[in-house]
Scaffold this motif. Structure first.
Motif, PDB file in Angstrom:
ATOM      1  N   VAL A 362       0.838  -1.202   0.000  1.00  0.00           N
ATOM      2  CA  VAL A 362       0.000   0.000   0.000  1.00  0.00           C
ATOM      3  C   VAL A 362       0.872   1.251   0.000  1.00  0.00           C
ATOM      4  CG1 VAL A 362      -1.837   1.257   1.189  1.00  0.00           C
ATOM      5  CG2 VAL A 362      -1.749  -1.243   1.353  1.00  0.00           C
ATOM      6  N   HIS A 363       0.463   2.230  -0.813  1.00  0.00           N
ATOM      7  CA  HIS A 363       1.089   3.558  -0.770  1.00  0.00           C
ATOM      8  C   HIS A 363       0.022   4.574  -0.386  1.00  0.00           C
ATOM      9  CE1 HIS A 363       4.021   6.695  -1.608  1.00  0.00           C
ATOM     10  NE2 HIS A 363       3.036   7.372  -2.182  1.00  0.00           N
ATOM     11  N   LEU A 364       0.273   5.345   0.655  1.00  0.00           N
ATOM     12  CA  LEU A 364      -0.664   6.342   1.176  1.00  0.00           C
ATOM     13  C   LEU A 364      -0.112   7.739   0.929  1.00  0.00           C
ATOM     14  CD1 LEU A 364      -3.078   7.278   3.012  1.00  0.00           C
ATOM     15  CD2 LEU A 364      -1.547   6.909   4.967  1.00  0.00           C
ATOM     16  N   THR A 365      -0.953   8.608   0.372  1.00  0.00           N
ATOM     17  CA  THR A 365      -0.498   9.982   0.133  1.00  0.00           C
ATOM     18  C   THR A 365      -1.635  10.958   0.368  1.00  0.00           C
ATOM     19  OG1 THR A 365       0.723  11.403  -1.424  1.00  0.00           O
ATOM     20  CG2 THR A 365      -1.053  10.084  -2.344  1.00  0.00           C
ATOM     21  N   THR A 366      -1.298  12.236   0.505  1.00  0.00           N
ATOM     22  CA  THR A 366      -2.300  13.285   0.736  1.00  0.00           C
ATOM     23  C   THR A 366      -1.900  14.564   0.025  1.00  0.00           C
ATOM     24  OG1 THR A 366      -3.508  14.546   2.424  1.00  0.00           O
ATOM     25  CG2 THR A 366      -1.192  14.146   2.845  1.00  0.00           C
ATOM     26  N   THR A 367      -2.911  15.382  -0.291  1.00  0.00           N
ATOM     27  CA  THR A 367      -2.647  16.727  -0.808  1.00  0.00           C
ATOM     28  C   THR A 367      -3.171  17.777   0.147  1.00  0.00           C
ATOM     29  OG1 THR A 367      -4.739  16.788  -1.985  1.00  0.00           O
ATOM     30  CG2 THR A 367      -2.847  15.963  -3.202  1.00  0.00           C
ATOM     31  N   ASP A 368      -3.655  17.345   1.313  1.00  0.00           N
ATOM     32  CA  ASP A 368      -4.208  18.283   2.291  1.00  0.00           C
ATOM     33  C   ASP A 368      -3.063  18.912   3.077  1.00  0.00           C
ATOM     34  OD1 ASP A 368      -5.466  19.653   4.294  1.00  0.00           O
ATOM     35  OD2 ASP A 368      -6.857  18.044   4.812  1.00  0.00           O
ATOM     36  N   PRO A 369      -2.843  20.256   2.940  1.00  0.00           N
ATOM     37  CA  PRO A 369      -1.722  20.880   3.635  1.00  0.00           C
ATOM     38  C   PRO A 369      -1.843  20.803   5.149  1.00  0.00           C
ATOM     39  CG  PRO A 369      -3.160  22.540   2.650  1.00  0.00           C
ATOM     40  CD  PRO A 369      -3.605  21.210   2.123  1.00  0.00           C
ATOM     41  N   ALA A 370      -3.077  20.635   5.658  1.00  0.00           N
ATOM     42  CA  ALA A 370      -3.256  20.558   7.110  1.00  0.00           C
ATOM     43  C   ALA A 370      -3.165  19.118   7.615  1.00  0.00           C
ATOM     44  CB  ALA A 370      -4.609  21.148   7.494  1.00  0.00           C
ATOM     45  N   ALA A 371      -3.034  18.162   6.701  1.00  0.00           N
ATOM     46  CA  ALA A 371      -3.010  16.757   7.095  1.00  0.00           C
ATOM     47  C   ALA A 371      -1.581  16.239   7.017  1.00  0.00           C
ATOM     48  CB  ALA A 371      -3.916  15.955   6.163  1.00  0.00           C
ATOM     49  N   HIS A 372      -0.912  16.194   8.132  1.00  0.00           N
ATOM     50  CA  HIS A 372       0.493  15.790   8.157  1.00  0.00           C
ATOM     51  C   HIS A 372       0.571  14.291   8.433  1.00  0.00           C
ATOM     52  CE1 HIS A 372       1.408  20.005   8.038  1.00  0.00           C
ATOM     53  NE2 HIS A 372       0.735  20.211   9.140  1.00  0.00           N
ATOM     54  N   LEU A 373       0.786  13.504   7.369  1.00  0.00           N
ATOM     55  CA  LEU A 373       0.845  12.064   7.549  1.00  0.00           C
ATOM     56  C   LEU A 373       2.023  11.668   8.435  1.00  0.00           C
ATOM     57  CD1 LEU A 373      -0.075  10.723   4.001  1.00  0.00           C
ATOM     58  CD2 LEU A 373      -1.478  10.740   6.044  1.00  0.00           C
ATOM     59  N   ALA A 374       3.116  12.446   8.360  1.00  0.00           N
ATOM     60  CA  ALA A 374       4.261  12.155   9.220  1.00  0.00           C
ATOM     61  C   ALA A 374       3.843  12.242  10.686  1.00  0.00           C
ATOM     62  CB  ALA A 374       5.406  13.119   8.929  1.00  0.00           C
ATOM     63  N   TYR A 375       2.978  13.238  10.997  1.00  0.00           N
ATOM     64  CA  TYR A 375       2.471  13.386  12.364  1.00  0.00           C
ATOM     65  C   TYR A 375       1.527  12.236  12.715  1.00  0.00           C
ATOM     66  CZ  TYR A 375      -0.422  15.218  16.183  1.00  0.00           C
ATOM     67  OH  TYR A 375      -1.115  15.360  17.356  1.00  0.00           O
ATOM     68  N   THR A 376       0.662  11.866  11.762  1.00  0.00           N
ATOM     69  CA  THR A 376      -0.306  10.790  12.008  1.00  0.00           C
ATOM     70  C   THR A 376       0.397   9.476  12.346  1.00  0.00           C
ATOM     71  OG1 THR A 376      -1.859  11.846  10.489  1.00  0.00           O
ATOM     72  CG2 THR A 376      -2.269   9.543  11.011  1.00  0.00           C
ATOM     73  N   PHE A 377       1.555   9.248  11.723  1.00  0.00           N
ATOM     74  CA  PHE A 377       2.289   8.006  11.963  1.00  0.00           C
ATOM     75  C   PHE A 377       3.497   8.212  12.882  1.00  0.00           C
ATOM     76  CE2 PHE A 377      -0.134   6.958   8.213  1.00  0.00           C
ATOM     77  CZ  PHE A 377      -0.466   5.628   8.414  1.00  0.00           C
ATOM     78  N   GLU A 378       3.504   9.330  13.598  1.00  0.00           N
ATOM     79  CA  GLU A 378       4.633   9.698  14.440  1.00  0.00           C
ATOM     80  C   GLU A 378       4.940   8.597  15.467  1.00  0.00           C
ATOM     81  OE1 GLU A 378       6.012  13.736  16.734  1.00  0.00           O
ATOM     82  OE2 GLU A 378       3.981  13.028  17.079  1.00  0.00           O
ATOM     83  N   GLY A 379       6.227   8.268  15.578  1.00  0.00           N
ATOM     84  CA  GLY A 379       6.656   7.324  16.603  1.00  0.00           C
ATOM     85  C   GLY A 379       6.390   5.876  16.290  1.00  0.00           C
ATOM     86  N   SER A 380       5.825   5.572  15.125  1.00  0.00           N
ATOM     87  CA  SER A 380       5.517   4.176  14.812  1.00  0.00           C
ATOM     88  C   SER A 380       6.440   3.677  13.707  1.00  0.00           C
ATOM     89  CB  SER A 380       4.059   4.022  14.388  1.00  0.00           C
ATOM     90  OG  SER A 380       3.796   4.771  13.223  1.00  0.00           O
ATOM     91  N   VAL A 381       6.695   2.402  13.748  1.00  0.00           N
ATOM     92  CA  VAL A 381       7.507   1.769  12.719  1.00  0.00           C
ATOM     93  C   VAL A 381       6.576   1.254  11.634  1.00  0.00           C
ATOM     94  CG1 VAL A 381       9.135  -0.081  12.208  1.00  0.00           C
ATOM     95  CG2 VAL A 381       9.227   1.107  14.415  1.00  0.00           C
ATOM     96  N   LEU A 382       6.745   1.781  10.422  1.00  0.00           N
ATOM     97  CA  LEU A 382       5.873   1.353   9.330  1.00  0.00           C
ATOM     98  C   LEU A 382       6.203  -0.075   8.921  1.00  0.00           C
ATOM     99  CD1 LEU A 382       5.780   4.480   6.977  1.00  0.00           C
ATOM    100  CD2 LEU A 382       4.121   3.807   8.698  1.00  0.00           C
ATOM    101  N   ARG A 383       5.182  -0.831   8.580  1.00  0.00           N
ATOM    102  CA  ARG A 383       5.404  -2.165   8.051  1.00  0.00           C
ATOM    103  C   ARG A 383       6.022  -2.041   6.669  1.00  0.00           C
ATOM    104  NH1 ARG A 383       3.787  -1.793  12.606  1.00  0.00           N
ATOM    105  NH2 ARG A 383       2.466  -3.332  13.678  1.00  0.00           N
ATOM    106  N   GLU A 384       6.751  -3.063   6.279  1.00  0.00           N
ATOM    107  CA  GLU A 384       7.507  -2.959   5.027  1.00  0.00           C
ATOM    108  C   GLU A 384       6.612  -2.841   3.795  1.00  0.00           C
ATOM    109  OE1 GLU A 384       8.178  -7.751   4.248  1.00  0.00           O
ATOM    110  OE2 GLU A 384       9.849  -6.502   4.920  1.00  0.00           O
TER     111      GLU A 384
END
Length: 591
Positions: A362-384
């Motif tokens: 899966v690839h997840l992306t956004t164009t919402d400037p107020a939606a920080h995916l880095a923040y949403t996944f902060e502190g977690s290890v992404l699955r490969e």
């Protein structure tokens, strides 16, 4: 925290404009203010120019373009101007002279180009202008209240001399979603007078309405700054729906209360300079004159509904069913769409996590400037098998603007160049710029599932759905039409390949706007697969009397989505805390 707003005590100008992002309570606040002023003996006209207006639902009376007296409120008159109808008249006036002279495909592109939000807003401003400039209106009414204000972008355009020349008739830059404003040239003086009235602090007050949440406060701040820049300095801010107390043993009540206070602690600095008031979060739906009067009485009123309604149960699946459906059908491209503040980013992230858990790449992306995916996944290890990215609208738009200016701006005089630059600030320009970035990301779906938070609207897709439009909007900057762009629209229209999730709240404005979005997409031959009702109090076990009352008010809108609008529908309860991190996002799926 903030004093309660009361029109009986405020010094208000003849013209009051209520503005704010969808769903913050502009209409209910405007209606309650109008009723209160009329009850004081003031003669009041209430005007809505919102295409999705629920003004007649709030006042419980049928409205037309012409003001009518509200039977239950002496001195109150209201009208519901339809800017879509005005925009159609405007389109006909612009396109009419070319019928029979240009090919049907070109006329179709022109009509779609004039179907955007900017054209509707120009048409609405035409209606504003008559009321703002008509001395008879001021003589007839003490106050005229407008539910929905013009944006800074529209007002700046109308202040530019080039907007009233033949520049757009001659220009080939193609970025305008307004068409040749010279078609309304005879109204230049009228519009100038209207803009002057808006800028006069003795005539006009801009009332910014916001919820106590980050996204609507950010939007209020943007609107405030944008409108100050063109001279509308007389502003006040109303924080609507502030929960006054909470029940400590009720986790939903406590979390609701604390989340609101935390958002207000982060209020943008520029808003702190504006006189700020609050309105309470109430248990009842703000429809009907009696309920509108209760809003400013500031007396606690708990409306639990009748016994039959209290026993009613609506059963809907959770987000896991949405994920199971996409997984089993091997859908390759998934969009989450909806108005701001409904939780699109969280839902997109949870869908991506759920599909990842099922073993999909899966690839997840956004164009919402107020939606920080880095923040949403902060502190977690992404699955490969899960990757994330972000399409930055500012970067994409700036790149697109520079490309257009370098080609179309050559040889223009100062005024024409100023118009072109302002025209390129329009919402439609941003959508066109992002379209190319979308196309590149969607190409990834050949190897992995692509989940995209915030998608191009049906209007943008139709605008680009012709050889002429593709060439006009794309090849002028790039020299040719990229293969990814040519393949994008057919791919989005293929239900075996693409799924659209419309995210909403169980409230009037989010549901009505989502319904309009769905119609827009269907015009582009894209049929949403799922609706997700997010942050539902009805789906919680709260015992707080105010929140419980509001939960009952959700039933009407949950039913409308389930029975009238959605082919498939899921619900997610109001969650106690913001979900940050991969494992935490899985709680959306299990809720």
């Amino acid at each position: 925290m903030y004093p309660l707003f009361n029109p009986n005590k405020a010094v208000l100008t003849p013209f009051l404009f209520f503005t704010g992002k969808g769903g913050v309570g502009k209409t209910s606040t405007a209606c309650a203010t109008a009723v209160s002023l009329a009850d004081q003996g003031k003669k009041v006209l209430l005007v809505s120019t919102d295409p999705a207006s629920n003004l007649q639902d709030v006042l419980d009376v049928e409205l037309t373009n012409d003001p009518i007296a509200i039977p239950s409120v002496n001195n109150l008159f209201a009208c519901n101007i339809d800017p879509e109808a005005s925009a159609k008249t405007y389109r006909d006036k612009v396109v009419g002279p070319y019928r029979g002279k240009l090919p049907d495909s070109v006329l179709s592109t022109m009509e779609e180009q004039l179907s955007g939000a900017c054209t509707v807003e120009i048409a609405a401003f035409d209606e504003f202008s008559h009321l703002l400039s008509d001395e008879d209106v001021l003589n007839q009414y003490d106050h005229v209240l407008f539910d929905t204000a013009p944006t800074g972008h529209t007002l700046r355009l109308l202040q530019l001399p080039t907007a009233w020349s033949g520049f757009l008739d001659e220009s080939t830059h193609g970025a305008s979603c307004l068409g040749p404003l010279s078609g309304l040239g005879e109204k230049k003086e009228l519009y100038a007078k209207a803009v002057e009235s808006l800028s006069n602090p003795e005539k006009t007050t801009l009332i910014l309405v916001s919820r106590p949440d980050v996204s609507s406060l950010v939007e209020a701040n943007r609107a405030s700054s944008d409108l100050k820049d063109i001279g509308i300095q007389n502003q006040l801010l109303i924080i609507n729906g502030l929960l006054q107390t909470h029940i400590s043993k009720d986790k939903v009540s406590t979390a609701f209360f604390e989340r609101q206070r935390n958002a207000l602690n982060e209020i943008p600095d520029t808003l702190k300079d504006i006189a700020t008031f609050s309105l309470p979060f109430v248990s009842y739906s703000l429809t009907g004159v009696d309920n509108l009067r209760n809003l400013f009485s500031h007396n606690p009123v708990t409306v639990m509904g009748n016994e039959a309604a209290n026993k009613e149960t609506i059963r809907l699946p959770g987000l896991s069913k949405v994920i199971d459906d996409f997984s089993s059908k091997n859908i390759r491209v998934i969009f989450t769409m909806g108005k701001g503040g409904v939780g699109k980013t969280s839902i997109a992230s949870a869908i991506a996590v759920g599909l990842s858990e099922k073993g999909h790449r899966v690839h997840l992306t956004t164009t919402d400037p107020a939606a920080h995916l880095a923040y949403t996944f902060e502190g977690s290890v992404l699955r490969e098998n899960l990757t994330i990215s972000s399409i930055n609208p500012e970067i994409e738009v700036e790149k697109y603007q520079q490309e257009v200016l370098s080609i179309a701006g050559e040889g223009l005089d100062e005024e024409a160049l100023a118009y072109l630059k302002e025209d390129l600030e329009s919402p439609c320009t941003e959508e066109i710029a992002l379209f190319r970035a979308f196309a590149d990301v969607v190409e990834k779906s050949e190897n992995e599932i692509v989940v995209i938070d915030t998608a191009p609207t049906g209007h943008t897709l139709l605008l680009l759905d012709s050889t002429e439009a593709y060439h006009k909007e794309m090849s002028r900057s790039t020299g040719d039409v990229p293969e990814s762009v040519k393949k994008l629209l057919p791919r989005l229209r293929n239900p075996a390949e693409t799924g659209v999730v419309i995210v909403t709240l169980a409230e009037a404005t989010p549901v009505l706007e989502a319904a309009r979005l769905q119609e827009d997409l269907k015009r582009a031959q894209i049929d949403p697969k799922w609706w997700v009702i997010n942050q539902s109090l009805y789906a919680t076990d709260t015992i707080d009397p105010v929140l419980k009352g509001r939960a009952r008010a959700e039933i009407e809108w949950i039913k409308k989505v389930k029975e009238e609008l959605a082919s498939k529908c899921a619900v997610i309860p109001w969650l106690h805390e913001e979900k940050i991190g991969y494992d935490s996002l899985k709680e959306f799926i299990d809720a």
